[in-house]
Design an enzyme around this catalytic site. Structure first.
Site, PDB file in Angstrom:
ATOM      1  N   CYS A   1     -51.118 -23.208  42.515  1.00  0.00           N
ATOM      2  CA  CYS A   1     -51.803 -24.506  42.500  1.00  0.00           C
ATOM      3  C   CYS A   1     -50.834 -25.642  42.242  1.00  0.00           C
ATOM      4  O   CYS A   1     -51.189 -26.800  42.365  1.00  0.00           O
ATOM      5  CB  CYS A   1     -52.951 -24.526  41.499  1.00  0.00           C
ATOM      6  SG  CYS A   1     -52.458 -24.754  39.797  1.00  0.00           S
TER       7      CYS A   1
ATOM      8  N   CYS B   1     -55.716 -20.630  41.117  1.00  0.00           N
ATOM      9  CA  CYS B   1     -55.077 -20.756  42.431  1.00  0.00           C
ATOM     10  C   CYS B   1     -55.858 -21.814  43.199  1.00  0.00           C
ATOM     11  O   CYS B   1     -56.926 -22.235  42.768  1.00  0.00           O
ATOM     12  CB  CYS B   1     -54.982 -19.434  43.181  1.00  0.00           C
ATOM     13  SG  CYS B   1     -56.520 -18.691  43.695  1.00  0.00           S
TER      14      CYS B   1
ATOM     15  N   CYS C   1     -52.444 -28.535  38.229  1.00  0.00           N
ATOM     16  CA  CYS C   1     -52.894 -27.990  36.954  1.00  0.00           C
ATOM     17  C   CYS C   1     -52.519 -28.927  35.815  1.00  0.00           C
ATOM     18  O   CYS C   1     -51.350 -29.250  35.642  1.00  0.00           O
ATOM     19  CB  CYS C   1     -52.260 -26.627  36.701  1.00  0.00           C
ATOM     20  SG  CYS C   1     -52.713 -25.405  37.916  1.00  0.00           S
TER      21      CYS C   1
END
Length: 137
Positions: free
Chosen positions: A85, A11, A89
């Site tokens: 996120c 996150c 990522c």
């Protein structure tokens, strides 16, 4: 996937949801799963309300610290679970990616964090079943 699956929780701040998820997975799976967590913009410390919510169920995450998300962490994980996120990522072929939409506990009272914790527990129990890893008693 190796004999011991590895799971990475991601996150943005790595201070709430991903820390609770990592603590729950480590607690429920023991050493049968390698557990990691990280954030694209890690906070200075773990959310104290998340720490308190986990302590209520006997899981101590006081020693955890937010960590920066690296490509190596993603590359060395079998399952990558994002919790807000977004496109920060890195994506690698052959990895399993899941996106768990969960309320952010940041700035919330413990009464609002408990349901997030319980939803994370429910999802982790399902993940362990999919991975063929029994839940520790």
């Amino acid at each position: 996937m190796s004999d011991k699956p590895s799971v990475l929780f991601v996150c943005v701040h790595n201070a709430g949801r991903s820390q609770m998820a990592a603590g729950l997975l480590a607690h429920l799976a023991g050493d049968r799963v390698e557990v990691r967590s990280a954030g694209s913009e890690p906070a200075e410390s773990v959310n104290p309300v998340a720490v308190a919510a986990m302590a209520e169920i006997g899981i101590d995450i006081t020693g955890e610290r937010p960590k920066v998300l690296t490509a190596d962490a993603v590359r060395s994980s079998d399952v990558v679970i994002t919790m807000g996120c977004g496109d920060a990522c890195p994506v690698f072929p052959g990895k399993r990616y899941l996106d768990w939409e969960l309320d952010d506990p940041a700035g919330q009272p413990i009464e609002k964090v408990r349901p997030v914790r319980e939803e994370i527990r429910r999802r982790i129990e399902g993940l362990l079943a999919e991975l063929g890893v029994p839940v520790r008693g």
